[in-house]
Each structure stands twice: as C-alpha cells, then as structure tokens.
Design a protein around this motif. Structure first.
Motif, PDB file in Angstrom:
ATOM      1  N   CYS A  78       0.856  -1.189   0.000  1.00  0.00           N
ATOM      2  CA  CYS A  78       0.000   0.000   0.000  1.00  0.00           C
ATOM      3  C   CYS A  78       0.891   1.238   0.000  1.00  0.00           C
ATOM      4  O   CYS A  78       1.793   1.365   0.820  1.00  0.00           O
ATOM      5  CB  CYS A  78      -0.904  -0.010   1.231  1.00  0.00           C
ATOM      6  SG  CYS A  78      -1.780   1.548   1.499  1.00  0.00           S
ATOM      7  N   ARG A  80       0.127   4.182   0.805  1.00  0.00           N
ATOM      8  CA  ARG A  80      -0.203   5.154   1.838  1.00  0.00           C
ATOM      9  C   ARG A  80       0.490   4.761   3.140  1.00  0.00           C
ATOM     10  O   ARG A  80       1.136   5.561   3.770  1.00  0.00           O
ATOM     11  CB  ARG A  80      -1.722   5.225   2.013  1.00  0.00           C
ATOM     12  CG  ARG A  80      -2.190   6.315   2.938  1.00  0.00           C
ATOM     13  CD  ARG A  80      -3.637   6.699   2.636  1.00  0.00           C
ATOM     14  NE  ARG A  80      -4.477   5.517   2.579  1.00  0.00           N
ATOM     15  CZ  ARG A  80      -5.554   5.409   1.801  1.00  0.00           C
ATOM     16  NH1 ARG A  80      -5.925   6.385   1.018  1.00  0.00           N
ATOM     17  NH2 ARG A  80      -6.259   4.293   1.810  1.00  0.00           N
ATOM     18  N   CYS A  81       0.363   3.464   3.519  1.00  0.00           N
ATOM     19  CA  CYS A  81       0.936   3.041   4.808  1.00  0.00           C
ATOM     20  C   CYS A  81       2.182   2.181   4.619  1.00  0.00           C
ATOM     21  O   CYS A  81       2.831   1.828   5.595  1.00  0.00           O
ATOM     22  CB  CYS A  81      -0.103   2.262   5.617  1.00  0.00           C
ATOM     23  SG  CYS A  81      -0.544   0.677   4.865  1.00  0.00           S
ATOM     24  N   HIS A 141      -4.773   0.451   0.079  1.00  0.00           N
ATOM     25  CA  HIS A 141      -5.829  -0.209   0.834  1.00  0.00           C
ATOM     26  C   HIS A 141      -7.139   0.550   0.632  1.00  0.00           C
ATOM     27  O   HIS A 141      -7.134   1.767   0.420  1.00  0.00           O
ATOM     28  CB  HIS A 141      -5.534  -0.113   2.343  1.00  0.00           C
ATOM     29  CG  HIS A 141      -4.524  -1.076   2.851  1.00  0.00           C
ATOM     30  ND1 HIS A 141      -3.361  -0.671   3.437  1.00  0.00           N
ATOM     31  CD2 HIS A 141      -4.518  -2.435   2.889  1.00  0.00           C
ATOM     32  CE1 HIS A 141      -2.671  -1.733   3.815  1.00  0.00           C
ATOM     33  NE2 HIS A 141      -3.342  -2.819   3.492  1.00  0.00           N
ATOM     34  N   CYS A 146      -6.958   0.796   5.878  1.00  0.00           N
ATOM     35  CA  CYS A 146      -5.562   1.220   5.843  1.00  0.00           C
ATOM     36  C   CYS A 146      -5.101   1.635   7.238  1.00  0.00           C
ATOM     37  O   CYS A 146      -5.708   2.503   7.861  1.00  0.00           O
ATOM     38  CB  CYS A 146      -5.401   2.385   4.876  1.00  0.00           C
ATOM     39  SG  CYS A 146      -3.685   2.825   4.621  1.00  0.00           S
ATOM     40  N   PRO A 147      -4.023   1.039   7.741  1.00  0.00           N
ATOM     41  CA  PRO A 147      -3.517   1.418   9.063  1.00  0.00           C
ATOM     42  C   PRO A 147      -3.093   2.887   9.146  1.00  0.00           C
ATOM     43  O   PRO A 147      -3.015   3.439  10.234  1.00  0.00           O
ATOM     44  CB  PRO A 147      -2.309   0.505   9.258  1.00  0.00           C
ATOM     45  CG  PRO A 147      -2.514  -0.626   8.317  1.00  0.00           C
ATOM     46  CD  PRO A 147      -3.297  -0.074   7.159  1.00  0.00           C
TER      47      PRO A 147
HETATM   48 ZN   LIG Z   1      -2.491   1.144   3.639  1.00  0.00          ZN
END
Ligand SMILES: [Zn+2]
Length: 185
Positions: A78, A80-81, A141, A146-147
C-alpha cells in the motif's frame, strides 16, 4: 474457471495448431515460477498460483487468436501506509498471433499482437506479461482498512462534527460560551 482444476498449464505449445483446432486450455502456473512478476510484487503466499484459461480460435479471416482470463492472488505494498495488502489480480485479453512485426502491424486495432515463433509459444511468459500489465501502479488499501487512516484523519475535518463550525458559532454565540464553560475546570 473451475476451482477444482489443479493441472499445470502447458509451458510451450504450438499456438497455430491449437487455434486451428479451437482448443481451450485451462490450468495453473505457480507464481514462484514467474520471476519477473515476483520481483514486481510485495509477495504472495507459498504455493500461490495464477489460474489461467486460454481459448484459441480463428476468425472469419483465418486470423489466429487467443482469448484469455487470468486470476492471481498477490500481496502488494500500500502506497499510503507502506504495509502489505491482499489483492486478486484479474486480466481478460484477446491477442492476435503473429510471427513478425509486419504481421503485428496488419492486425485490426482491437487485437494486441502476441509475437510467437512459427510453431511454439511460451504460455508462461505470455501469462507473466499479462499479469505485469494489470499490476496497479499505485496500490492503496480501501480507506477503512488502511492502518495509516488515523494519521490521515488528523489532518482532515472530523466527519462527525459540524461541517461549518465557524459560521455556526457566529449564528449562536451562546453555544461558544457554553463550550468554553464545559471545557474549563
Ligand atoms: Zn495502507
């Protein structure tokens, strides 16, 4: 595609003969065997396979074609994370079989060329190319999964609160005072 199938897809075939006989091949390829693809993803489960269905045919102009469907479960990163995310890659395609660039240029534009030798084509390599084409360039995600979600939300307005807090405070100055009272101890 049948889930019960566990036959390995043949690696090398004569695609022209298969097209003339209108053969459908179904099978699996261990993802482990596709090293270029393996280098391009975060990972996959041990023993994961790409399920493949290839249907060879000829059209009215005796053009040899292969129509395919692929499905492969992989782990991507992912963006983003930077954590792992599960995704099933799916691809559907129709290719025109050609043995030269010249032939490739004569294909109608709805057919992508599949360049092969005269009597042999590497179906595993074909599958790998098609999988690489459907890899998302920027995997993310689902937002709720998403974490990194909480960090993102810290920079965004609270969805459950007032949408226009400034204007509301102007409309009703007493509510601001009430807020201040409850916050002071
Ligand atoms: Zn993520």
């Amino acid at each position: 595609m049948s889930k019960a199938s566990s036959t390995e897809l043949p690696k090398t075939v004569d695609p022209y003969r298969l097209a003339e006989q209108e053969i459908v091949l179904e099978g699996e390829i261990p993802l482990q065997a596709l090293s270029r693809f393996g280098d391009s993803v975060f990972g996959f489960e041990d023993g994961a396979v790409c399920r493949v269905s290839l249907s060879f045919s000829m059209d009215g102009e005796r053009r040899r074609m292969v129509t395919g469907e692929l499905e492969a479960p992989v782990t991507l990163e992912c963006q983003r994370c930077m954590g792992p995310m599960q995704k099933t890659l799916v691809s559907r395609f129709t290719l025109g079989l050609v043995t030269s660039d010249e032939q490739a240029q004569q294909l109608p534009k709805e057919l992508e060329p599949f360049l092969t030798d005269d009597f042999s084509a590497d179906l595993w390599s074909l599958t790998e190319d098609e999988l690489l084409l459907v890899l998302p360039p920027f995997p993310l995600h689902e937002r709720d999964e998403c974490p990194a979600r909480e960090e993102l939300e810290a920079f965004e307005p609270d969805e459950s609160g007032d949408e226009e807090p400034v204007r509301k405070a102007e409309d009703n100055p007493f509510s601001v005072l009430a807020d201040l009272k409850t916050k002071k101890h």
